[in-house]
Design a protein around this motif. Structure first.
Motif, PDB file in Angstrom:
ATOM      1  N   ARG A  66       0.817  -1.221   0.000  1.00 45.58           N
ATOM      2  CA  ARG A  66       0.000   0.000   0.000  1.00 45.58           C
ATOM      3  C   ARG A  66       0.851   1.273   0.000  1.00 45.58           C
ATOM      4  NH1 ARG A  66      -4.821  -1.624   4.218  1.00 45.58           N
ATOM      5  NH2 ARG A  66      -5.490  -3.480   3.086  1.00 45.58           N
ATOM      6  N   SER A  68       3.769   1.771   0.970  1.00 46.19           N
ATOM      7  CA  SER A  68       4.773   1.834   2.034  1.00 46.19           C
ATOM      8  C   SER A  68       5.860   0.830   1.698  1.00 46.19           C
ATOM      9  CB  SER A  68       4.153   1.500   3.391  1.00 46.19           C
ATOM     10  OG  SER A  68       3.227   2.489   3.767  1.00 46.19           O
ATOM     11  N   ILE A  89       7.233   7.464   6.166  1.00 50.35           N
ATOM     12  CA  ILE A  89       5.841   7.118   5.824  1.00 50.35           C
ATOM     13  C   ILE A  89       5.564   5.660   6.170  1.00 50.35           C
ATOM     14  CG2 ILE A  89       4.199   6.887   3.928  1.00 50.35           C
ATOM     15  CD1 ILE A  89       4.708   9.757   4.242  1.00 50.35           C
ATOM     16  N   SER A  90       6.491   4.786   5.821  1.00 47.19           N
ATOM     17  CA  SER A  90       6.327   3.355   6.102  1.00 47.19           C
ATOM     18  C   SER A  90       6.329   3.099   7.603  1.00 47.19           C
ATOM     19  CB  SER A  90       7.439   2.561   5.423  1.00 47.19           C
ATOM     20  OG  SER A  90       7.431   2.818   4.040  1.00 47.19           O
ATOM     21  N   GLU A  92       5.260   5.183   9.824  1.00 47.10           N
ATOM     22  CA  GLU A  92       3.952   5.636  10.308  1.00 47.10           C
ATOM     23  C   GLU A  92       2.851   4.619  10.000  1.00 47.10           C
ATOM     24  OE1 GLU A  92       3.559   9.446   8.437  1.00 47.10           O
ATOM     25  OE2 GLU A  92       4.905  10.412   9.873  1.00 47.10           O
ATOM     26  N   ASN A  93       3.015   3.840   8.954  1.00 48.65           N
ATOM     27  CA  ASN A  93       2.024   2.832   8.558  1.00 48.65           C
ATOM     28  C   ASN A  93       2.316   1.456   9.143  1.00 48.65           C
ATOM     29  OD1 ASN A  93       0.483   4.606   7.013  1.00 48.65           O
ATOM     30  ND2 ASN A  93       1.814   4.331   5.240  1.00 48.65           N
ATOM     31  N   ALA A  96      -0.644  -0.362  10.858  1.00 49.08           N
ATOM     32  CA  ALA A  96      -1.614  -0.870   9.889  1.00 49.08           C
ATOM     33  C   ALA A  96      -1.056  -2.101   9.168  1.00 49.08           C
ATOM     34  CB  ALA A  96      -1.976   0.220   8.881  1.00 49.08           C
ATOM     35  N   PHE A  97       0.220  -2.072   8.863  1.00 50.07           N
ATOM     36  CA  PHE A  97       0.857  -3.223   8.216  1.00 50.07           C
ATOM     37  C   PHE A  97       0.821  -4.434   9.146  1.00 50.07           C
ATOM     38  CE2 PHE A  97       4.984  -5.198   6.571  1.00 50.07           C
ATOM     39  CZ  PHE A  97       4.347  -5.827   5.514  1.00 50.07           C
ATOM     40  N   TYR A 100      -2.564  -5.888   9.077  1.00 46.82           N
ATOM     41  CA  TYR A 100      -2.742  -6.655   7.836  1.00 46.82           C
ATOM     42  C   TYR A 100      -2.100  -8.034   7.957  1.00 46.82           C
ATOM     43  CZ  TYR A 100      -1.840  -8.301   3.122  1.00 46.82           C
ATOM     44  OH  TYR A 100      -1.754  -9.082   1.999  1.00 46.82           O
TER      45      TYR A 100
END
Length: 105
Positions: A66, A68, A89-90, A92-93, A96-97, A100
């Protein structure tokens, strides 16, 4: 398909080797890494491969999820497998990762 137990530690996501014995042989070598990586891509279809880096005892895959970017490291000597964020950015994600990976069984 065997269940993989992931754990998040600070800015990395790693496989809990004690709880993922069925998914990954507890004594694997560098020759097994490509097979394990392919099995992860089959399981987590939103992850795509960008690049591969081969080292003396580590194979690192540059992957995208996505938009990242993460390193997926296979450390042969320590028998460790983990994702590491490549950029802010990655990072920060990362939560969420992790969700997933843990829900994408």
């Amino acid at each position: 398909m065997e269940k993989i137990k992931w754990q998040q530690l600070n800015n990395i996501i790693c496989i809990d080797n004690e709880k993922s014995i069925d998914a990954f042989n507890s004594d694997w070598s560098q020759e097994d890494v490509a097979h394990y990586f392919e099995s992860l891509l089959e399981r987590y279809r939103e992850i795509s491969l960008d690049n591969v880096h081969l080292g003396a005892d580590r194979v690192s895959y540059d992957v995208t999820w996505r938009q990242s970017h993460y390193w997926l490291h296979f450390e042969c000597y320590s028998q460790s497998i983990w994702f590491e964020a490549i950029d802010l950015i990655s990072e920060e994600n990362l939560n969420a990762f992790y969700r997933y990976l843990t829900n994408g069984q």
